[in-house]
Design a protein around this motif. Structure first.
Motif, short mmCIF file in Angstrom:
data_model
loop_
_atom_site.label_atom_id
_atom_site.label_comp_id
_atom_site.label_asym_id
_atom_site.label_seq_id
_atom_site.Cartn_x
_atom_site.Cartn_y
_atom_site.Cartn_z
N UNK A 158 72.58 172.08 22.52
CA UNK A 158 72.01 173.06 23.43
C UNK A 158 72.71 174.38 23.14
N UNK A 159 71.93 175.44 22.98
CA UNK A 159 72.51 176.77 22.75
C UNK A 159 73.12 177.27 24.05
N UNK A 160 74.42 177.56 24.00
CA UNK A 160 75.13 178.02 25.19
C UNK A 160 75.84 179.34 24.90
N UNK A 161 76.24 179.99 25.97
CA UNK A 161 76.98 181.24 25.87
C UNK A 161 77.94 181.30 27.05
N UNK A 207 83.13 173.63 30.36
CA UNK A 207 81.75 173.31 30.01
C UNK A 207 80.82 173.30 31.21
N UNK A 208 81.36 173.65 32.38
CA UNK A 208 80.55 173.67 33.61
C UNK A 208 79.44 174.70 33.49
N UNK A 209 78.23 174.30 33.86
CA UNK A 209 77.07 175.19 33.81
C UNK A 209 77.13 176.16 34.99
N UNK A 213 77.77 167.26 33.46
CA UNK A 213 77.76 167.42 32.00
C UNK A 213 76.38 167.82 31.50
N UNK A 214 76.32 168.88 30.69
CA UNK A 214 75.08 169.35 30.08
C UNK A 214 74.70 168.40 28.95
N UNK A 215 73.50 167.80 29.03
CA UNK A 215 73.07 166.84 28.00
C UNK A 215 71.82 167.29 27.26
N UNK A 216 71.23 168.40 27.67
CA UNK A 216 70.03 168.89 27.00
C UNK A 216 69.41 170.03 27.76
#
Length: 158
Positions: free
Chosen positions: A25-28, A57-59, A125-128
């Motif tokens: 997943x593209x993150x910033x 890594x928290x959204x 947790x970000x999974x997608x």
């Protein structure tokens, strides 16, 4: 359903549309400049970035092309926008989903909230990420399968 046709199994789950996309997943980071985020949008050829805290890594939000365009339209100079941190532009009233939700549920959320991307979480947790394009593709695949099944049933002479 008519005899010989498979029982209705319900709409596909998000967990079924994620594997072909892969886990990336593209993150910033929230403190990254918008210029860097715009480059990531371009480089990954995506319409939104999930904003995550670098350490945990928290959204914390999502930054879409729409957020950038609206900021550009509201500011007197583009420099002010591209130099600002992502946290100034990102959407924090974030809709998310889980892998156990259905495509139909997400279609409704996206329509009601007028959004095109939903981060997929497993707990924290970000999974997608699921886009409106993923939802449309899933619906088309579902309709094609149903059509094929009906054609097979009708041509079997039952």
């Amino acid at each position: 359903p008519p005899a010989g046709l498979a029982e209705e199994v319900g709409p596909p789950l998000i967990e079924h549309i994620l594997p072909p996309k892969g886990p990336d997943v593209a993150t910033v980071a929230p403190d990254a400049p918008v210029a860097a985020a715009a480059a990531l949008l371009r480089d990954h050829n995506v319409g939104a970035l999930v904003v995550t805290e670098p350490d945990s890594g928290r959204v914390t939000g999502i930054l879409s092309e729409r957020d950038v365009v609206r900021a550009l339209a509201a500011e007197s100079t583009a420099d002010a926008v591209v130099q600002a941190p992502v946290s100034d532009l990102m959407t924090t009233d974030l809709a998310t989903c889980t892998t156990g939700q259905t495509v139909d549920e997400l279609a409704r959320v996206m329509t009601d909230r007028r959004i095109r991307h939903l981060p997929v979480l497993d707990g924290d947790r970000l999974v997608g990420i699921v886009s409106i394009g993923d939802i449309v593709k899933s619906r088309i695949d579902e309709l094609e399968t149903e059509t094929e099944t009906l054609h097979e049933y009708l041509s079997s002479g039952r």
